[in-house]
Design a protein around this motif. Structure first.
Motif, mmCIF file in Angstrom:
data_model
loop_
_atom_site.group_PDB
_atom_site.id
_atom_site.type_symbol
_atom_site.label_atom_id
_atom_site.label_comp_id
_atom_site.label_asym_id
_atom_site.label_seq_id
_atom_site.Cartn_x
_atom_site.Cartn_y
_atom_site.Cartn_z
ATOM 1 N N GLY A 412 36.162 32.492 50.496
ATOM 2 C CA GLY A 412 35.952 33.480 51.344
ATOM 3 C C GLY A 412 36.765 34.622 50.782
ATOM 4 O O GLY A 412 37.127 35.853 51.434
ATOM 5 N N LEU A 413 36.905 34.899 49.433
ATOM 6 C CA LEU A 413 37.518 35.909 48.807
ATOM 7 C C LEU A 413 36.451 36.672 47.818
ATOM 8 O O LEU A 413 35.553 36.221 47.546
ATOM 9 C CB LEU A 413 38.802 35.383 47.762
ATOM 10 C CG LEU A 413 39.778 34.405 48.603
ATOM 11 C CD1 LEU A 413 40.795 33.876 47.537
ATOM 12 C CD2 LEU A 413 40.650 35.528 49.705
ATOM 13 N N GLU A 414 37.096 37.776 47.294
ATOM 14 C CA GLU A 414 36.240 38.550 46.335
ATOM 15 C C GLU A 414 37.224 38.973 45.235
ATOM 16 O O GLU A 414 38.176 39.473 45.114
ATOM 17 C CB GLU A 414 35.935 39.987 47.073
ATOM 18 C CG GLU A 414 35.155 40.862 45.989
ATOM 19 C CD GLU A 414 34.607 42.130 46.571
ATOM 20 O OE1 GLU A 414 33.866 42.712 46.020
ATOM 21 O OE2 GLU A 414 35.001 42.311 47.799
ATOM 22 N N LEU A 415 36.631 38.489 44.118
ATOM 23 C CA LEU A 415 37.164 38.545 42.598
ATOM 24 C C LEU A 415 36.643 39.962 42.304
ATOM 25 O O LEU A 415 35.613 39.940 41.726
ATOM 26 C CB LEU A 415 37.121 37.451 41.811
ATOM 27 C CG LEU A 415 37.757 37.725 40.313
ATOM 28 C CD1 LEU A 415 39.311 37.973 40.369
ATOM 29 C CD2 LEU A 415 37.542 36.305 39.523
ATOM 30 N N GLN A 416 37.437 41.090 42.188
ATOM 31 C CA GLN A 416 37.000 42.315 41.679
ATOM 32 C C GLN A 416 37.280 42.443 40.142
ATOM 33 O O GLN A 416 38.556 42.161 39.971
ATOM 34 C CB GLN A 416 37.331 43.559 42.629
ATOM 35 C CG GLN A 416 36.864 43.454 44.034
ATOM 36 C CD GLN A 416 37.374 44.691 44.639
ATOM 37 O OE1 GLN A 416 38.297 45.363 44.245
ATOM 38 N NE2 GLN A 416 36.873 45.141 45.680
ATOM 39 N N PHE A 417 36.495 42.808 39.387
ATOM 40 C CA PHE A 417 36.733 42.934 38.058
ATOM 41 C C PHE A 417 36.914 44.480 37.633
ATOM 42 O O PHE A 417 35.938 45.223 38.021
ATOM 43 C CB PHE A 417 35.431 42.300 37.033
ATOM 44 C CG PHE A 417 35.550 40.922 37.010
ATOM 45 C CD1 PHE A 417 36.271 40.012 36.198
ATOM 46 C CD2 PHE A 417 34.690 40.308 38.116
ATOM 47 C CE1 PHE A 417 36.288 38.734 36.386
ATOM 48 C CE2 PHE A 417 34.722 38.805 37.991
ATOM 49 C CZ PHE A 417 35.539 38.180 37.163
ATOM 50 N N ASP A 418 38.145 44.974 37.039
ATOM 51 C CA ASP A 418 38.106 46.168 36.624
ATOM 52 C C ASP A 418 37.291 46.745 35.793
ATOM 53 O O ASP A 418 36.799 46.093 34.789
ATOM 54 C CB ASP A 418 39.671 46.404 36.015
ATOM 55 C CG ASP A 418 40.110 47.747 35.986
ATOM 56 O OD1 ASP A 418 39.627 48.708 35.047
ATOM 57 O OD2 ASP A 418 40.751 48.149 36.742
ATOM 58 N N PHE A 462 41.344 41.979 38.976
ATOM 59 C CA PHE A 462 41.460 41.278 37.470
ATOM 60 C C PHE A 462 41.178 42.268 36.621
ATOM 61 O O PHE A 462 40.284 43.062 36.607
ATOM 62 C CB PHE A 462 40.643 40.068 37.213
ATOM 63 C CG PHE A 462 40.994 39.293 36.169
ATOM 64 C CD1 PHE A 462 41.792 38.539 35.865
ATOM 65 C CD2 PHE A 462 39.730 39.593 35.023
ATOM 66 C CE1 PHE A 462 42.052 37.997 34.567
ATOM 67 C CE2 PHE A 462 40.036 39.177 33.837
ATOM 68 C CZ PHE A 462 41.046 38.289 33.562
ATOM 69 N N LEU A 463 42.032 42.588 35.517
ATOM 70 C CA LEU A 463 41.636 43.114 34.181
ATOM 71 C C LEU A 463 42.105 42.566 33.251
ATOM 72 O O LEU A 463 43.285 41.945 33.070
ATOM 73 C CB LEU A 463 42.663 44.492 34.363
ATOM 74 C CG LEU A 463 42.824 45.418 33.257
ATOM 75 C CD1 LEU A 463 41.491 45.679 32.597
ATOM 76 C CD2 LEU A 463 43.705 46.545 33.168
#
Length: 557
Positions: A412-418, A462-463
């Motif tokens: 239920g999470l979102e992994l956002q990529f820079d 995340f970056l």
């Protein structure tokens, strides 16, 4: 059939003492050396003799060919006169033969009277009769293989009218060779005798310095200590079949509670320190015992017993033991594998649910809704995959990022990529396996921290970028932050913020991250995120990629 001589050879080898082995080795080695030297000497001496004999033959041939009486007899083909002159020369010459032929290669004078008037057999006369040259030749004729001096016979006008050949048979040269080599062969035998005496004395000296032990005994001691070093983190004690201590390491001395040195302990029996006869002397003696629980000085240990054999003879045991709680810690580290298994199971269940949804919509006849459901989900996932594949050129890192993105959706999470993410350069001071472990542990910690915060926005950022002079990794969560007390020791092995047993707290995740980053010469910065959460920033200098990756045990967790 082939095994019989091999076994016989092994039996003979095992029955021969070390001193005799050295003696035999020196004897055989010196024999080969002397044979090699003798062969080279014979070859050099033979070449010298052949050159000297050939020169002597050529000088005699030139002197005979320049004799006016010989020239006259050859030009007139006066065979009786020529035979008389050459016969007298044969008596005063040490050559095996003197042959005179005319320009048609017909013998005019020969040691064998019956061959006079017959053609010469050898093929080495053309250079003399056609070009007028004088030379030394090795060839086979009617009398055998010989070294010859050949020269033309010329009349007063310089015309070639015949050939003179003076030769020495090779058999005669071999006889001279043996005579010349006799003193050297005698010296060789004297050298061989002296070498054997010195070798015998040397073997006795070596045996004495080895305290009378044979190499097999020394090999046993070496292999025993080698086995101990393979378990350096464990307590190791080697004992003979009567229980006498042979060797012991420092960990074992600490566990049995003694400050005696290993040399001092060799005078004692294991029962002087440990009352565990049912384990140490468990029958049958040759049987290996694994993972047995024993108690020494109030410490519960997990022990192993491995029998030691010298050839097929049983001689003792190697005992290794380690504290039970240390084994338990390793078990907890391995428990992370179960976490990944559960993640895969969750993914499978998720896809089964989605397939069931699509199947239900199709059965209802609502094709448009089913297609919209499929395309929307596929489009969202494909965007992430395309971004990662385009920006991350390391397949292993790309694979773990795609997997973590899927795991985030399941939680239920979102992994956002820079948008600035990229991993293009192959120059890095950290191995791919270590980099994957760092990224995986950071994201796992961020997912768990975000789930613990009821007010979290459920976004993990995340970056990763190698655009500059350093490899930069940054993970930001929206969790509960880091407890100040925990922050002081969070990179130590065995320290974990997960207090509940069901979380399978291992305390190795941050420890591994810190270890890998420090080994690569990098640094880790930990900051608070706004409004709440944590930011882990890692900076690793670029260098040539490590070709031979050494993955330590902890990195497999």
């Amino acid at each position: 059939m082939l095994n019989t001589p091999i076994k016989l050879l092994e039996k003979i080898q095992n029955s021969v003492s070390f001193r005799n082995k050295i003696f035999i080795f020196i004897l055989v080695s010196m024999g080969f050396q002397l044979a090699f030297i003798a062969d080279n000497f014979r070859s050099a001496l033979l070449n010298t003799l052949e050159h000297q004999v050939g020169t002597r033959a050529l000088v005699q041939a030139e002197e005979i060919a320049s004799d006016p009486s010989i020239i006259k007899a050859v030009s007139q083909r006066n065979i009786p006169e020529l035979e008389s002159i050459v016969g007298r020369l044969r008596k005063i010459s040490d050559a095996n033969f003197i042959v005179v032929g005319d320009d048609k290669k017909i013998r005019l004078s020969h040691p064998v009277t019956d061959l006079i008037g017959t053609p010469m057999q050898s093929t080495d006369n053309e250079g003399v009769l056609q070009k007028g040259k004088s030379y030394i030749s090795f060839n086979s004729g009617s009398l055998g293989y010989s070294v010859r001096g050949k020269t033309p016979v010329k009349n007063s006008q310089g015309k070639i009218i015949g050939v003179v050949s003076v030769g020495y048979l090779i058999d005669r040269i071999d006889g001279w060779l043996i005579e010349y080599a006799k003193p050297l062969y005698q010296d060789f035998f004297i050298i061989l005798f002296i070498t054997l005496v010195v070798g015998w004395l040397f073997s006795n000296h070596v045996k004495k310095n080895m305290n009378g032990k044979e190499p097999a005994e020394i090999a046993f001691a070496y292999n025993m200590r080698k086995s101990i070093m393979q378990s350096v983190y464990e307590g190791i004690i080697a004992i003979d079949k009567k229980g006498k201590i042979l060797t012991v390491n420092n960990t074992a001395r600490a566990l049995i509670g003694t400050e005696k040195s290993p040399k001092e302990l060799q005078q004692h029996n294991i029962t002087d320190f440990i009352n565990q006869g049912q384990f140490f002397f468990h029958t049958p003696f040759e049987e290996n015992l694994n993972d047995e629980l024993i108690k020494i000085n109030n410490n519960v240990l997990i022990a192993n017993r491995v029998a030691i054999f010298d050839q097929d003879k049983f001689i003792g045991w190697v005992i290794s033991f380690r504290k039970k709680e240390e084994i338990s810690s390793l078990t907890k580290e391995l428990a992370q594998v179960k976490q990944y298994t559960d993640s895969l199971r969750a993914l499978r269940d998720n896809y089964e649910n989605r397939m069931s949804t699509v199947a239900g919509l199709l059965e209802m006849g609502d094709i448009n809704t089913a297609l919209e459901f499929i395309y929307s989900d596929k489009h969202r996932k494909q965007e992430i995959i395309d971004f990662i594949v385009e920006r991350i050129h390391c397949k292993q890192v790309a694979g773990i990022l795609i997997g973590k993105a899927a795991r985030a959706r399941e939680l239920g999470l979102e992994l956002q990529f820079d948008p600035l993410c990229q991993l293009m350069d192959e120059k890095r001071a950290i191995t791919i396996s270590e980099l994957s472990a760092v990224i995986g542990n950071l994201l796992d910690n961020a997912f768990e921290a975000s789930q613990k915060n009821p007010e979290s926005n459920n976004v993990v950022s995340f970056l990763i970028s190698d655009a500059g002079k350093e490899l930069v990794i940054e993970v930001k969560d929206n969790g509960c932050g880091i407890d100040p007390e925990f922050a002081m020791t969070m990179f130590s092995k065995g320290v974990s913020s997960k207090n509940a047993p069901e979380k399978d707290a291992s305390g190795v995740g941050l420890y591994l991250i810190n270890r890998y980053v420090n080994h690569a010469g990098g640094v880790i910065l930990v900051d608070d995120a706004k409004p709440k959460g944590t930011i882990f920033s890692i900076f690793i200098p670029k260098t040539e990629i490590i070709e031979n990756e050494v993955v330590e045990t902890e990195s497999e967790v």
